[in-house]
Design a protein around this motif. Sequence first.
Motif, PDB file in Angstrom:
ATOM      1  N   LEU A   9       0.798  -1.220   0.000  1.00 10.38           N
ATOM      2  CA  LEU A   9       0.000   0.000   0.000  1.00 10.38           C
ATOM      3  C   LEU A   9       0.828   1.266   0.000  1.00 10.38           C
ATOM      4  CD1 LEU A   9      -2.732  -1.040   2.569  1.00 10.38           C
ATOM      5  CD2 LEU A   9      -2.897  -1.003   0.096  1.00 10.38           C
ATOM      6  N   GLY A  10       2.125   1.162  -0.111  1.00 15.63           N
ATOM      7  CA  GLY A  10       2.946   2.355  -0.096  1.00 15.63           C
ATOM      8  C   GLY A  10       4.407   2.046  -0.301  1.00 15.63           C
ATOM      9  N   ALA A  11       5.198   3.111  -0.237  1.00 13.56           N
ATOM     10  CA  ALA A  11       6.641   2.960  -0.437  1.00 13.56           C
ATOM     11  C   ALA A  11       7.363   4.117   0.232  1.00 13.56           C
ATOM     12  CB  ALA A  11       6.959   2.940  -1.927  1.00 13.56           C
ATOM     13  N   PRO A  12       8.605   3.874   0.699  1.00 10.56           N
ATOM     14  CA  PRO A  12       9.386   4.977   1.272  1.00 10.56           C
ATOM     15  C   PRO A  12       9.907   5.883   0.153  1.00 10.56           C
ATOM     16  CG  PRO A  12      10.679   2.970   1.243  1.00 10.56           C
ATOM     17  CD  PRO A  12       9.313   2.606   0.757  1.00 10.56           C
ATOM     18  N   TYR A  13      10.121   7.157   0.496  1.00 10.63           N
ATOM     19  CA  TYR A  13      10.671   8.106  -0.467  1.00 10.63           C
ATOM     20  C   TYR A  13      11.562   9.106   0.256  1.00 10.63           C
ATOM     21  CZ  TYR A  13       7.198  11.387   1.314  1.00 10.63           C
ATOM     22  OH  TYR A  13       6.445  12.184   2.134  1.00 10.63           O
ATOM     23  N   SER A  14      12.327   9.818  -0.542  1.00  8.14           N
ATOM     24  CA  SER A  14      13.170  10.905  -0.048  1.00  8.14           C
ATOM     25  C   SER A  14      13.108  12.033  -1.069  1.00  8.14           C
ATOM     26  CB  SER A  14      14.608  10.416   0.109  1.00  8.14           C
ATOM     27  OG  SER A  14      15.457  11.485   0.446  1.00  8.14           O
ATOM     28  N   ILE A  15      12.933  13.255  -0.570  1.00  4.21           N
ATOM     29  CA  ILE A  15      12.915  14.439  -1.433  1.00  4.21           C
ATOM     30  C   ILE A  15      14.011  15.378  -0.948  1.00  4.21           C
ATOM     31  CG2 ILE A  15      11.581  16.425  -2.239  1.00  4.21           C
ATOM     32  CD1 ILE A  15       9.030  14.822  -1.512  1.00  4.21           C
ATOM     33  N   LEU A  16      14.918  15.738  -1.844  1.00  5.12           N
ATOM     34  CA  LEU A  16      15.962  16.723  -1.534  1.00  5.12           C
ATOM     35  C   LEU A  16      15.592  18.041  -2.183  1.00  5.12           C
ATOM     36  CD1 LEU A  16      19.312  14.766  -2.059  1.00  5.12           C
ATOM     37  CD2 LEU A  16      18.270  15.451   0.081  1.00  5.12           C
ATOM     38  N   VAL A  17      15.501  19.094  -1.384  1.00  9.34           N
ATOM     39  CA  VAL A  17      15.246  20.441  -1.890  1.00  9.34           C
ATOM     40  C   VAL A  17      16.544  21.204  -1.716  1.00  9.34           C
ATOM     41  CG1 VAL A  17      13.857  22.524  -1.652  1.00  9.34           C
ATOM     42  CG2 VAL A  17      12.824  20.286  -1.189  1.00  9.34           C
ATOM     43  N   GLU A  18      17.154  21.579  -2.843  1.00 11.93           N
ATOM     44  CA  GLU A  18      18.459  22.239  -2.807  1.00 11.93           C
ATOM     45  C   GLU A  18      18.393  23.622  -3.449  1.00 11.93           C
ATOM     46  OE1 GLU A  18      21.831  19.724  -4.111  1.00 11.93           O
ATOM     47  OE2 GLU A  18      20.270  18.254  -4.568  1.00 11.93           O
ATOM     48  N   PRO A  19      18.669  24.662  -2.662  1.00 11.48           N
ATOM     49  CA  PRO A  19      18.810  25.979  -3.292  1.00 11.48           C
ATOM     50  C   PRO A  19      20.097  25.971  -4.108  1.00 11.48           C
ATOM     51  CG  PRO A  19      19.261  26.107  -0.942  1.00 11.48           C
ATOM     52  CD  PRO A  19      18.851  24.704  -1.229  1.00 11.48           C
ATOM     53  N   GLN A  20      20.054  26.574  -5.284  1.00 12.86           N
ATOM     54  CA  GLN A  20      21.212  26.594  -6.174  1.00 12.86           C
ATOM     55  C   GLN A  20      21.755  28.015  -6.281  1.00 12.86           C
ATOM     56  OE1 GLN A  20      22.170  23.521  -8.244  1.00 12.86           O
ATOM     57  NE2 GLN A  20      21.200  22.935  -6.328  1.00 12.86           N
ATOM     58  N   ALA A  21      23.048  28.112  -6.466  1.00 13.10           N
ATOM     59  CA  ALA A  21      23.659  29.424  -6.694  1.00 13.10           C
ATOM     60  C   ALA A  21      23.254  29.899  -8.084  1.00 13.10           C
ATOM     61  CB  ALA A  21      25.172  29.307  -6.598  1.00 13.10           C
ATOM     62  N   ALA A  22      23.228  31.199  -8.269  1.00  9.79           N
ATOM     63  CA  ALA A  22      22.887  31.759  -9.576  1.00  9.79           C
ATOM     64  C   ALA A  22      23.888  31.254 -10.602  1.00  9.79           C
ATOM     65  CB  ALA A  22      22.912  33.274  -9.521  1.00  9.79           C
ATOM     66  N   SER A  23      23.390  30.818 -11.728  1.00  9.28           N
ATOM     67  CA  SER A  23      24.300  30.309 -12.754  1.00  9.28           C
ATOM     68  C   SER A  23      24.966  31.484 -13.448  1.00  9.28           C
ATOM     69  CB  SER A  23      23.534  29.453 -13.766  1.00  9.28           C
ATOM     70  OG  SER A  23      22.543  30.231 -14.388  1.00  9.28           O
ATOM     71  N   SER A  24      26.255  31.393 -13.548  1.00  8.57           N
ATOM     72  CA  SER A  24      27.023  32.438 -14.225  1.00  8.57           C
ATOM     73  C   SER A  24      28.161  31.790 -14.977  1.00  8.57           C
ATOM     74  CB  SER A  24      27.564  33.449 -13.211  1.00  8.57           C
ATOM     75  OG  SER A  24      28.421  32.798 -12.300  1.00  8.57           O
ATOM     76  N   ALA A  25      28.749  32.517 -15.870  1.00  4.35           N
ATOM     77  CA  ALA A  25      29.867  31.991 -16.638  1.00  4.35           C
ATOM     78  C   ALA A  25      31.047  31.767 -15.698  1.00  4.35           C
ATOM     79  CB  ALA A  25      30.249  32.967 -17.739  1.00  4.35           C
ATOM     80  N   PRO A  26      31.723  30.642 -15.830  1.00  5.85           N
ATOM     81  CA  PRO A  26      32.859  30.386 -14.947  1.00  5.85           C
ATOM     82  C   PRO A  26      33.970  31.399 -15.190  1.00  5.85           C
ATOM     83  CG  PRO A  26      32.734  28.715 -16.675  1.00  5.85           C
ATOM     84  CD  PRO A  26      31.511  29.573 -16.794  1.00  5.85           C
ATOM     85  N   ALA A  27      34.585  31.812 -14.117  1.00  7.02           N
ATOM     86  CA  ALA A  27      35.688  32.773 -14.227  1.00  7.02           C
ATOM     87  C   ALA A  27      36.917  32.057 -14.769  1.00  7.02           C
ATOM     88  CB  ALA A  27      35.987  33.376 -12.864  1.00  7.02           C
ATOM     89  N   THR A  28      37.576  32.687 -15.711  1.00  4.72           N
ATOM     90  CA  THR A  28      38.773  32.085 -16.290  1.00  4.72           C
ATOM     91  C   THR A  28      39.988  32.860 -15.803  1.00  4.72           C
ATOM     92  OG1 THR A  28      38.588  33.472 -18.243  1.00  4.72           O
ATOM     93  CG2 THR A  28      37.568  31.310 -18.367  1.00  4.72           C
ATOM     94  N   THR A  29      41.051  32.125 -15.536  1.00  3.27           N
ATOM     95  CA  THR A  29      42.282  32.769 -15.088  1.00  3.27           C
ATOM     96  C   THR A  29      43.289  32.849 -16.217  1.00  3.27           C
ATOM     97  OG1 THR A  29      43.109  30.645 -14.321  1.00  3.27           O
ATOM     98  CG2 THR A  29      41.978  32.037 -12.705  1.00  3.27           C
ATOM     99  N   GLU A  30      43.041  32.140 -17.321  1.00  5.20           N
ATOM    100  CA  GLU A  30      43.964  32.183 -18.448  1.00  5.20           C
ATOM    101  C   GLU A  30      43.694  33.429 -19.274  1.00  5.20           C
ATOM    102  OE1 GLU A  30      44.013  28.605 -20.761  1.00  5.20           O
ATOM    103  OE2 GLU A  30      43.559  27.395 -19.006  1.00  5.20           O
ATOM    104  N   PRO A  31      44.752  34.065 -19.782  1.00  4.40           N
ATOM    105  CA  PRO A  31      44.540  35.238 -20.622  1.00  4.40           C
ATOM    106  C   PRO A  31      43.924  34.829 -21.959  1.00  4.40           C
ATOM    107  CG  PRO A  31      46.856  34.662 -20.569  1.00  4.40           C
ATOM    108  CD  PRO A  31      46.150  33.767 -19.592  1.00  4.40           C
ATOM    109  N   ALA A  32      43.193  35.747 -22.549  1.00  2.10           N
ATOM    110  CA  ALA A  32      42.574  35.483 -23.852  1.00  2.10           C
ATOM    111  C   ALA A  32      43.673  35.404 -24.895  1.00  2.10           C
ATOM    112  CB  ALA A  32      41.608  36.602 -24.187  1.00  2.10           C
ATOM    113  N   PRO A  33      43.507  34.582 -25.921  1.00  3.73           N
ATOM    114  CA  PRO A  33      44.543  34.484 -26.949  1.00  3.73           C
ATOM    115  C   PRO A  33      44.686  35.812 -27.697  1.00  3.73           C
ATOM    116  CG  PRO A  33      42.586  33.240 -27.591  1.00  3.73           C
ATOM    117  CD  PRO A  33      42.380  33.717 -26.198  1.00  3.73           C
TER     118      PRO A  33
END
Length: 168
Positions: free
Chosen positions: A128-152
Motif C-alpha cells: 500500500l505504499g513505499a518509502p521516499y526521499s525528497i531533496l530540496v536544494e537551493p542553487q547558486a545563480a548560474s554564471s559563466a565560470p571565471a577564467t584565469t587564463e589570458p585570452a589568446p
Amino acid sequence: MKKLKLMAMAIAISAIAPAAMAQTPELQRGERLEKLQFPAATMELKGWTKFGNGKVYTLPVKAGQHVKIDFSTKSQFAFLAIFDLAAPDDEAIFGTDEDGQTFQTTVKQDATWLLRPYYSKASPRRGLGAPYSILVEPQAASSAPATTEPAPAPADDSKPSPLFPSRK
C-alpha cells in the motif's frame, strides 16, 4: 456611511478571497499538510507514500530563486508531482512519472508549490505504499565560470603561419 463601509469591506474580501484560496491546496482524504520554508541549505524530506494516507508539502518560492528538487524511492510505483497553487488549472508543473527524478529551475514569479508524493493507483503493484526521499536544494545563480587564463592574442597577419607556409 455604514452601508458604504460594508460595501467596501465586501469588495476587499471578494478581491482577496480568490488569491487566498489559490494558495490553499485541496487535500485528498487522509493527507496531512506540512508547510515548509525555502531552505538556506539542502533540506531532506523523508516519508512513506500510503494509499490515501500520507504527507504533502507546500514550499513558498520567490522570483529569481534557483532550486533543484530530487525525488528518490525504491518503488517503481511511487512518484512526485509538483503543482503551482497560483495556477488556475490542476496541471502539474513537474511529475517524476514523465519528467525524470530531478526538477531544476529558476523561479519566474513568486509562488507556492505543492509537493505531492503519491503511490500510483493505476499500476499493478503489491503493498500500500513505499518509502521516499525528497531533496530540496537551493542553487547558486548560474554564471559563466571565471577564467584565469589570458585570452589568446589576435592573429598577426604580418607573420607567416607555421602551419600553413606562404606560397611564393
